[in-house]
Write a protein that holds these residues in place. Sequence first.
Motif, PDB file in Angstrom:
ATOM      1  N   MET A  96      74.263  -9.640  78.406  1.00 56.99           N
ATOM      2  CA  MET A  96      72.868  -9.667  78.827  1.00 56.99           C
ATOM      3  C   MET A  96      72.189 -10.927  78.299  1.00 56.99           C
ATOM      4  O   MET A  96      72.201 -11.172  77.088  1.00 56.99           O
ATOM      5  N   ILE A  97      71.602 -11.710  79.195  1.00 57.24           N
ATOM      6  CA  ILE A  97      70.971 -12.979  78.838  1.00 57.24           C
ATOM      7  C   ILE A  97      69.529 -12.983  79.329  1.00 57.24           C
ATOM      8  O   ILE A  97      69.244 -12.526  80.446  1.00 57.24           O
ATOM      9  N   MET A  98      68.637 -13.492  78.502  1.00 58.19           N
ATOM     10  CA  MET A  98      67.233 -13.638  78.899  1.00 58.19           C
ATOM     11  C   MET A  98      66.840 -15.108  78.820  1.00 58.19           C
ATOM     12  O   MET A  98      66.799 -15.694  77.736  1.00 58.19           O
ATOM     13  N   MET A  99      66.567 -15.730  79.947  1.00 59.34           N
ATOM     14  CA  MET A  99      66.056 -17.089  79.954  1.00 59.34           C
ATOM     15  C   MET A  99      64.555 -17.048  79.650  1.00 59.34           C
ATOM     16  O   MET A  99      63.834 -16.187  80.179  1.00 59.34           O
ATOM     17  N   TYR A 100      64.079 -17.953  78.810  1.00 59.05           N
ATOM     18  CA  TYR A 100      62.651 -17.973  78.492  1.00 59.05           C
ATOM     19  C   TYR A 100      62.192 -19.398  78.264  1.00 59.05           C
ATOM     20  O   TYR A 100      62.995 -20.305  77.987  1.00 59.05           O
ATOM     21  N   ILE A 101      60.889 -19.602  78.415  1.00 60.05           N
ATOM     22  CA  ILE A 101      60.273 -20.908  78.213  1.00 60.05           C
ATOM     23  C   ILE A 101      59.666 -20.939  76.812  1.00 60.05           C
ATOM     24  O   ILE A 101      58.656 -20.273  76.558  1.00 60.05           O
ATOM     25  N   PRO A 102      60.252 -21.643  75.854  1.00 62.71           N
ATOM     26  CA  PRO A 102      59.819 -21.580  74.454  1.00 62.71           C
ATOM     27  C   PRO A 102      58.336 -21.866  74.249  1.00 62.71           C
ATOM     28  O   PRO A 102      57.683 -21.216  73.427  1.00 62.71           O
ATOM     29  N   SER A 103      57.785 -22.816  74.995  1.00 60.68           N
ATOM     30  CA  SER A 103      56.378 -23.185  74.782  1.00 60.68           C
ATOM     31  C   SER A 103      55.407 -22.102  75.222  1.00 60.68           C
ATOM     32  O   SER A 103      54.220 -22.156  74.891  1.00 60.68           O
ATOM     33  N   GLN A 104      55.890 -21.107  75.959  1.00 59.76           N
ATOM     34  CA  GLN A 104      55.007 -20.076  76.499  1.00 59.76           C
ATOM     35  C   GLN A 104      55.214 -18.704  75.860  1.00 59.76           C
ATOM     36  O   GLN A 104      54.491 -17.758  76.191  1.00 59.76           O
ATOM     37  N   ILE A 105      56.173 -18.592  74.938  1.00 56.01           N
ATOM     38  CA  ILE A 105      56.518 -17.284  74.372  1.00 56.01           C
ATOM     39  C   ILE A 105      56.333 -17.314  72.856  1.00 56.01           C
ATOM     40  O   ILE A 105      56.866 -18.192  72.167  1.00 56.01           O
ATOM     41  N   SER A 106      55.621 -16.329  72.337  1.00 52.42           N
ATOM     42  CA  SER A 106      55.398 -16.235  70.893  1.00 52.42           C
ATOM     43  C   SER A 106      56.625 -15.646  70.198  1.00 52.42           C
ATOM     44  O   SER A 106      57.436 -14.960  70.836  1.00 52.42           O
ATOM     45  N   PRO A 107      56.788 -15.879  68.894  1.00 52.50           N
ATOM     46  CA  PRO A 107      57.900 -15.274  68.160  1.00 52.50           C
ATOM     47  C   PRO A 107      57.873 -13.741  68.241  1.00 52.50           C
ATOM     48  O   PRO A 107      58.934 -13.103  68.301  1.00 52.50           O
ATOM     49  N   GLU A 108      56.672 -13.155  68.222  1.00 51.18           N
ATOM     50  CA  GLU A 108      56.566 -11.693  68.290  1.00 51.18           C
ATOM     51  C   GLU A 108      57.116 -11.168  69.615  1.00 51.18           C
ATOM     52  O   GLU A 108      57.883 -10.204  69.649  1.00 51.18           O
ATOM     53  N   ALA A 109      56.703 -11.811  70.714  1.00 52.00           N
ATOM     54  CA  ALA A 109      57.154 -11.360  72.028  1.00 52.00           C
ATOM     55  C   ALA A 109      58.655 -11.575  72.198  1.00 52.00           C
ATOM     56  O   ALA A 109      59.351 -10.747  72.792  1.00 52.00           O
ATOM     57  N   LEU A 110      59.173 -12.675  71.666  1.00 49.80           N
ATOM     58  CA  LEU A 110      60.606 -12.945  71.756  1.00 49.80           C
ATOM     59  C   LEU A 110      61.390 -11.884  70.999  1.00 49.80           C
ATOM     60  O   LEU A 110      62.428 -11.399  71.473  1.00 49.80           O
ATOM     61  N   CYS A 111      60.898 -11.509  69.833  1.00 48.83           N
ATOM     62  CA  CYS A 111      61.549 -10.466  69.045  1.00 48.83           C
ATOM     63  C   CYS A 111      61.548  -9.136  69.790  1.00 48.83           C
ATOM     64  O   CYS A 111      62.570  -8.448  69.866  1.00 48.83           O
ATOM     65  N   LEU A 112      60.417  -8.784  70.363  1.00 47.13           N
ATOM     66  CA  LEU A 112      60.304  -7.525  71.098  1.00 47.13           C
ATOM     67  C   LEU A 112      61.217  -7.512  72.321  1.00 47.13           C
ATOM     68  O   LEU A 112      61.955  -6.548  72.561  1.00 47.13           O
ATOM     69  N   ALA A 113      61.211  -8.584  73.101  1.00 48.87           N
ATOM     70  CA  ALA A 113      61.969  -8.624  74.347  1.00 48.87           C
ATOM     71  C   ALA A 113      63.468  -8.527  74.121  1.00 48.87           C
ATOM     72  O   ALA A 113      64.198  -7.979  74.953  1.00 48.87           O
ATOM     73  N   THR A 114      63.950  -9.055  72.999  1.00 54.22           N
ATOM     74  CA  THR A 114      65.394  -9.061  72.720  1.00 54.22           C
ATOM     75  C   THR A 114      65.850  -7.870  71.883  1.00 54.22           C
ATOM     76  O   THR A 114      67.032  -7.777  71.546  1.00 54.22           O
ATOM     77  N   ALA A 115      64.936  -6.963  71.560  1.00 54.40           N
ATOM     78  CA  ALA A 115      65.270  -5.845  70.672  1.00 54.40           C
ATOM     79  C   ALA A 115      66.354  -4.945  71.247  1.00 54.40           C
ATOM     80  O   ALA A 115      67.152  -4.363  70.503  1.00 54.40           O
ATOM     81  N   SER A 116      66.432  -4.819  72.569  1.00 57.19           N
ATOM     82  CA  SER A 116      67.366  -3.861  73.181  1.00 57.19           C
ATOM     83  C   SER A 116      68.660  -4.503  73.656  1.00 57.19           C
ATOM     84  O   SER A 116      69.467  -3.838  74.317  1.00 57.19           O
ATOM     85  N   GLY A 117      68.882  -5.769  73.348  1.00 52.61           N
ATOM     86  CA  GLY A 117      70.198  -6.324  73.632  1.00 52.61           C
ATOM     87  C   GLY A 117      70.252  -7.630  74.386  1.00 52.61           C
ATOM     88  O   GLY A 117      71.330  -8.249  74.465  1.00 52.61           O
ATOM     89  N   PHE A 118      69.166  -8.090  74.968  1.00 54.10           N
ATOM     90  CA  PHE A 118      69.199  -9.383  75.650  1.00 54.10           C
ATOM     91  C   PHE A 118      69.334 -10.510  74.627  1.00 54.10           C
ATOM     92  O   PHE A 118      68.687 -10.495  73.579  1.00 54.10           O
ATOM     93  N   VAL A 119      70.164 -11.489  74.945  1.00 48.60           N
ATOM     94  CA  VAL A 119      70.325 -12.677  74.114  1.00 48.60           C
ATOM     95  C   VAL A 119      69.433 -13.769  74.682  1.00 48.60           C
ATOM     96  O   VAL A 119      69.519 -14.100  75.875  1.00 48.60           O
ATOM     97  N   ALA A 120      68.558 -14.317  73.846  1.00 50.01           N
ATOM     98  CA  ALA A 120      67.578 -15.300  74.305  1.00 50.01           C
ATOM     99  C   ALA A 120      68.238 -16.647  74.593  1.00 50.01           C
ATOM    100  O   ALA A 120      69.029 -17.147  73.796  1.00 50.01           O
ATOM    101  N   HIS A 121      67.891 -17.233  75.732  1.00 48.73           N
ATOM    102  CA  HIS A 121      68.409 -18.543  76.123  1.00 48.73           C
ATOM    103  C   HIS A 121      67.234 -19.418  76.554  1.00 48.73           C
ATOM    104  O   HIS A 121      66.656 -19.217  77.621  1.00 48.73           O
TER     105      HIS A 121
END
Length: 377
Positions: free
Chosen positions: A122-147
């Motif tokens: 499971m991969i999650m593409m994200y735009i670093p400049s638009q995502i806070s550390p809190e939201a990144l932590c929450l979104a990946t809590a269930s198994g997505f790997v941040a890219h």
Amino acid sequence: MPNMRLARYLPRYRNYIPLEPRDGLLLPKPTLLQACFAGVFAFSLLLNIIHFFRPIRTLPSPLDDYQQLKRYPMLNQSAIPPLSEDDWRGAAIVTTLYSDSYAPAVATLGHSLQLVNTSARMIMMYIPSQISPEALCLATASGFVAHPVERIAPPGSGRGIRKQFVDQYTKLRLWTLDTLSEPVRRAVYIDSDTLVLHSLDELFALPYAFAAGPDVWAGDPGFTLAFNAGVLFLRPDSALFGSLVAALGVARYPPAFAEQAFLNQFFATDVLRLPLAYNGNLAIKQRAPKVWESLQDELRVLHYTVNKPFLYDSSRPVPLDRLADRVRESAEEYKGVFREEMLMWGDMWRETRRVYSDKLRECMIFSSFPDPENDER
């Protein structure tokens, strides 16, 4: 006497002397045959005019008059070719995160994927400049790997594009996933405003380069030949990514729907159209309840297109401590047509918070997120 009056008003033909009509008649009387021919011609012309200007009637879609006639499963399990261990290493289910407001949706989608035991990573593409550390932590809590990926700005400075789609061209980065240290060779992309209800692993056995489900509208145009870009199968290919980006500057398509309209133009002749069960667009339920009912046993993906239980007005973010209230509100919107689906998302969200509570507590180091164990019912 020659008629000189006409010559006086025709300077280009001053040497031309028109003859006087014989017996004062300009034309001979038509014969009966000529009169009949003229009548037939006029009638034919009238029929053609009526045919040209009458409203064009199209054949009705069978889905608008749906009848549950089939008595066979959608999928023939024995016909699915087995994938090797190496094939599965190159398989991934991918979603995207472009704003903090979708973080709870990504986490909930991830939990639904865990429940169906997908074999793909499971991969999650994200735009670093638009995502806070809190939201990144929450979104990946269930198994997505941040890219992290770089945003692709809409062509033409975004003229004509709907506001909620301004980041969606970044989806084209899917075709660059073959450059990861562990390359992705087969990808199933799913919008984050979805839940997965049954495994989609069979899609990874498709021999095609691109596949998507047909688009559906609650009003006109209804069931369409165009595809919805919320669920895609594709084979990442950096060379093809280059072709996609190059085509952005020359392709003609309606700009309002951004990358979806562009991809429909780019893959117009090559897209494999998936069964509706792979993209359960809520518009189906609104337009054709019988079709929606027929899909329930085999529905793979529930797509929250018309109404989103984690957003206000399909755009404004909902504070985490208000999500339960928002779910209940959304259940009553649209005259309660989507009540079951809204409550289903709310149940999945509560379960997500319970199952991944330890991980979510780590996220709370960054902010004042409410404790998941105190989530109001």
